[in-house]
Design a protein around this motif. Structure first.
Motif, short mmCIF file in Angstrom:
data_model
loop_
_atom_site.label_atom_id
_atom_site.label_comp_id
_atom_site.label_asym_id
_atom_site.label_seq_id
_atom_site.Cartn_x
_atom_site.Cartn_y
_atom_site.Cartn_z
N VAL A 31 0.83 -1.21 0.00
CA VAL A 31 0.00 0.00 0.00
C VAL A 31 0.87 1.26 0.00
O VAL A 31 0.63 2.20 -0.77
N GLY A 32 1.89 1.27 0.85
CA GLY A 32 2.76 2.44 0.92
C GLY A 32 3.50 2.68 -0.39
O GLY A 32 3.61 3.82 -0.86
N GLY A 33 4.00 1.60 -0.99
CA GLY A 33 4.70 1.74 -2.26
C GLY A 33 3.80 2.26 -3.36
O GLY A 33 4.19 3.14 -4.14
N GLY A 34 2.59 1.73 -3.42
CA GLY A 34 1.66 2.18 -4.44
C GLY A 34 1.26 3.63 -4.27
O GLY A 34 1.20 4.40 -5.25
N LYS A 35 0.99 4.04 -3.04
CA LYS A 35 0.56 5.42 -2.79
C LYS A 35 1.69 6.41 -3.06
O LYS A 35 1.48 7.47 -3.65
N LEU A 36 2.91 6.06 -2.64
CA LEU A 36 4.03 6.97 -2.88
C LEU A 36 4.32 7.11 -4.36
O LEU A 36 4.57 8.22 -4.86
N ALA A 37 4.25 6.00 -5.10
CA ALA A 37 4.48 6.07 -6.54
C ALA A 37 3.41 6.91 -7.22
O ALA A 37 3.71 7.71 -8.12
N ALA A 38 2.16 6.75 -6.80
CA ALA A 38 1.07 7.52 -7.39
C ALA A 38 1.23 9.01 -7.11
O ALA A 38 1.07 9.85 -8.00
N LEU A 39 1.57 9.36 -5.87
CA LEU A 39 1.76 10.77 -5.52
C LEU A 39 2.96 11.37 -6.25
O LEU A 39 2.91 12.52 -6.70
N THR A 40 4.02 10.58 -6.38
CA THR A 40 5.20 11.06 -7.11
C THR A 40 4.85 11.35 -8.56
O THR A 40 5.25 12.37 -9.13
N SER A 41 4.08 10.44 -9.16
CA SER A 41 3.65 10.63 -10.54
C SER A 41 2.75 11.85 -10.68
O SER A 41 2.92 12.67 -11.59
N MET A 42 1.81 12.00 -9.75
CA MET A 42 0.89 13.13 -9.80
C MET A 42 1.62 14.45 -9.63
O MET A 42 1.36 15.44 -10.33
N ASN A 43 2.58 14.50 -8.70
CA ASN A 43 3.34 15.73 -8.47
C ASN A 43 4.20 16.10 -9.67
O ASN A 43 4.58 17.26 -9.83
N ALA A 44 4.51 15.11 -10.51
CA ALA A 44 5.28 15.37 -11.73
C ALA A 44 4.39 15.82 -12.88
O ALA A 44 4.88 16.04 -13.99
N GLY A 45 3.08 15.95 -12.62
CA GLY A 45 2.17 16.45 -13.63
C GLY A 45 1.44 15.39 -14.42
O GLY A 45 0.82 15.70 -15.45
N THR A 71 -1.32 8.35 -13.33
CA THR A 71 -1.08 8.18 -11.90
C THR A 71 -1.52 6.79 -11.44
O THR A 71 -0.83 6.12 -10.67
N LEU A 72 -2.68 6.35 -11.93
CA LEU A 72 -3.15 5.01 -11.59
C LEU A 72 -2.19 3.94 -12.09
O LEU A 72 -1.90 2.97 -11.39
N ARG A 73 -1.69 4.13 -13.31
CA ARG A 73 -0.74 3.14 -13.85
C ARG A 73 0.54 3.10 -13.03
O ARG A 73 1.12 2.03 -12.80
#
Length: 207
Positions: free
Chosen positions: A164-178, A184-186
């Protein structure tokens, strides 16, 4: 009678959606702290009293869908079969949450403004972190109950936290990159697959 009830429920759903849309728009335009509940109600063309029939606070609007994916994941774990491995069960549970986002356009549309609010408003960030902890604890306890011979509670917590933590951090990182909501889901899905592959290779067989 059933038709009347159906119409009432649809009206309630429209009002709820209108309040959420109005709140997120005002939070984006004016700021979270600067927006009042009265302004949200007015923008949704309802009374303040009606607002409180749906939400207890502005925070509750932001986190209105917070349990949707969790409840699906818990239902998957609760429906486990006798031969299910913990890592496979966890993967199906996580997939259930992603599937909800994949089919619900409203949830995807709300992802960016809600995550921006959570990352920039201290009170929302605090509540989000508490909710994240609580949701992971619930998942870990459910996974341990489903597979007690394979994982103890500490190991179940570690597995859930990693995925869960890995997925959420990756999603937030992607979203913050625009990235878009779909991108972001991918990113989140790719991260969970990466962690699950490691767990699948590293988890011991049933004790």
């Amino acid at each position: 009678m059933s038709e009347v009830l159906g119409l009432r429920e649809r009206k309630k759903l429209r009002t709820r959606h209108a309040l959420i849309a109005a709140a997120l728009r005002l939070f984006t335009e004016k700021g979270y702290e600067e927006t009042t509940i009265s302004e949200i109600a007015t923008a949704a063309d309802v009374s303040t009293r009606t607002f409180f029939s749906y939400f207890a606070s502005k925070e509750d609007v932001v986190f209105h869908n917070s349990r949707a994916g969790l409840d699906r994941a818990l239902a998957v774990i609760a429906g486990h079969g006798p031969g299910d491995r913990a890592v496979d069960l966890l993967e199906r549970a996580i997939d259930a949450g992603f599937a909800l986002l994949a089919v619900d356009e409203d949830l995807r549309r709300e992802m960016t403004p809600i995550n921006h609010l959570v990352m920039t408003v201290p009170s929302l960030r605090a509540r989000a972190l508490l909710m994240l902890f609580d949701s992971q604890r619930e998942l870990a306890e459910a996974l341990h109950r489903a597979c007690p011979g394979e994982l103890d509670l500490v190991e179940a917590a570690a597995a859930v936290g990693a995925v869960v933590g890995g997925g959420k951090l990756a999603a937030l990182t992607s979203m913050n990159a625009g990235a878009s909501a779909e991108e972001t889901l991918r990113a989140g899905r790719r991260a969970t697959e990466f962690v699950l592959a490691g767990l699948r290779a590293g988890l011991p067989a049933v004790r």
